[in-house]
Write an enzyme that holds these catalytic residues in place. Structure first.
Site, short mmCIF file in Angstrom:
data_model
loop_
_atom_site.label_atom_id
_atom_site.label_comp_id
_atom_site.label_asym_id
_atom_site.label_seq_id
_atom_site.Cartn_x
_atom_site.Cartn_y
_atom_site.Cartn_z
N GLY A 1 -3.07 24.59 -17.19
CA GLY A 1 -3.68 23.81 -16.12
C GLY A 1 -5.01 23.16 -16.46
O GLY A 1 -5.81 22.91 -15.56
N ARG B 1 20.85 25.49 -10.96
CA ARG B 1 19.84 24.45 -11.15
C ARG B 1 19.79 23.53 -9.92
O ARG B 1 18.75 23.07 -9.50
CB ARG B 1 20.18 23.66 -12.41
CG ARG B 1 19.04 22.89 -12.98
CD ARG B 1 18.00 23.83 -13.52
NE ARG B 1 16.82 23.10 -13.94
CZ ARG B 1 15.74 23.66 -14.46
NH1 ARG B 1 15.68 24.96 -14.64
NH2 ARG B 1 14.71 22.94 -14.82
N MET C 1 6.73 21.47 -17.14
CA MET C 1 7.75 21.51 -18.20
C MET C 1 9.17 21.55 -17.64
O MET C 1 10.03 22.25 -18.16
CB MET C 1 7.49 22.71 -19.12
CG MET C 1 6.12 22.71 -19.76
SD MET C 1 5.79 21.19 -20.68
CE MET C 1 4.11 21.48 -21.24
N ASN D 1 3.08 11.13 -14.80
CA ASN D 1 3.11 12.23 -15.78
C ASN D 1 2.09 11.97 -16.87
O ASN D 1 1.86 10.82 -17.24
CB ASN D 1 4.53 12.28 -16.39
CG ASN D 1 4.67 13.37 -17.44
OD1 ASN D 1 4.26 14.51 -17.23
ND2 ASN D 1 5.25 13.03 -18.59
N HIS E 1 1.54 12.63 -20.81
CA HIS E 1 2.29 13.02 -22.01
C HIS E 1 1.35 12.98 -23.22
O HIS E 1 0.62 12.01 -23.38
CB HIS E 1 3.49 12.09 -22.22
CG HIS E 1 4.32 12.51 -23.39
ND1 HIS E 1 5.22 13.56 -23.32
CD2 HIS E 1 4.35 12.06 -24.66
CE1 HIS E 1 5.77 13.73 -24.51
NE2 HIS E 1 5.27 12.83 -25.34
N GLU F 1 14.00 7.63 -13.94
CA GLU F 1 15.12 8.57 -14.12
C GLU F 1 15.34 9.00 -15.56
O GLU F 1 16.14 9.88 -15.84
CB GLU F 1 16.39 8.00 -13.48
CG GLU F 1 16.27 7.95 -11.97
CD GLU F 1 17.56 7.51 -11.28
OE1 GLU F 1 18.65 7.74 -11.83
OE2 GLU F 1 17.45 6.95 -10.17
N ASP G 1 10.33 10.33 -20.06
CA ASP G 1 9.17 9.60 -20.61
C ASP G 1 9.43 8.11 -20.78
O ASP G 1 8.87 7.47 -21.68
CB ASP G 1 8.74 10.21 -21.96
CG ASP G 1 8.38 11.69 -21.87
OD1 ASP G 1 7.87 12.11 -20.82
OD2 ASP G 1 8.61 12.42 -22.85
#
Ligand code: GAR
Length: 197
Positions: free
Chosen positions: A12, A66, A91, A108, A110, A148, A151
């Site tokens: 974090g 899931r 993750m 996000n 990266h 969708e 990355d």
């Protein structure tokens, strides 16, 4: 006031950078309403609690499938109705249903210069291991919208970081965090909160 939810899985430090930037006023017009983790042991949860931010654990281990986990995450996010969802070291691949529910509302961070060292299997330390193995002299970090793919969404900000002789994956990871991630993630949130994007 932009209502932000942050999704985390580990240490974090990006969450900390964002909370610090909100507290010191460098990110304006944004408020973190909740921090959600898939990992009950994520230190990020302690960081959030220390600042009085509500937390919630939604772990795949607590669900039969899931699909059920994805649904629980989707329902939690729908309940919160955030303006922005920040993946700060989360993750878990965000399922299509969530991307479709929140188009251009998920970002996000990266730890590479996309399109290098990204996509399936490239996360956390693995990204830096791959960069060192390839022998690149410059790496960095990217903040992008989540679509969708993995990355593949539109890039918002990038910052380059030098690779130095003798770097280990850990040393490089730390430099990328300090010099790039902890700067461009709050910056991107501030741009979105300020209506710049
Ligand atoms: C960060 O380096 C972040 O860029 C990376 O995980 C680390 C989390 O650290 N994210 C990914 O690899 C996503 N594909 P943190 O928990 O200390 O912020």
């Amino acid at each position: 006031m932009l209502k932000v939810v942050v999704l985390v899985s580990g240490g974090g430090t990006n969450l900390k950078a964002l909370m610090d930037a909100i507290d010191d006023g460098s990110v304006k017009n944004a408020r973190i309403v909740k921090v959600i983790s898939n990992n009950p042991n994520a230190y990020a949860l302690e960081r959030a609690k220390d600042r009085g931010i509500e937390t919630r654990v939604i772990s795949p281990k607590d669900f039969e499938s899931r699909g059920e986990f994805n649904n629980a995450l989707l329902n939690e996010l729908k309940d919160i109705a955030p303006d922005l969802i920040v993946l700060a070291g989360f993750m878990v691949v965000i399922p299509k249903e969530i991307v479709r529910e929140f188009p251009m509302k998920i970002i996000n961070i990266h730890p590479s210069l996309i399109p290098s060292f990204c996509g399936k299997g490239y996360y956390g330390l693995k990204v830096h291991e791959a960069a060192l193995e390839r022998g690149v002299k410059v790496t960095g970090a990217t903040v992008h919208y989540v679509d969708e793919g993995t990355d593949t969404g539109p890039i918002i900000l990038q910052k380059a970081v030098e690779v130095r002789a003798g770097d280990t994956p850990q040393v490089l990871q730390r430099r990328v965090m300090e010099e790039a991630e902890w700067k461009i993630l709050p910056l991107a949130v501030n741009m979105i909160a300020g209506g710049e994007l």
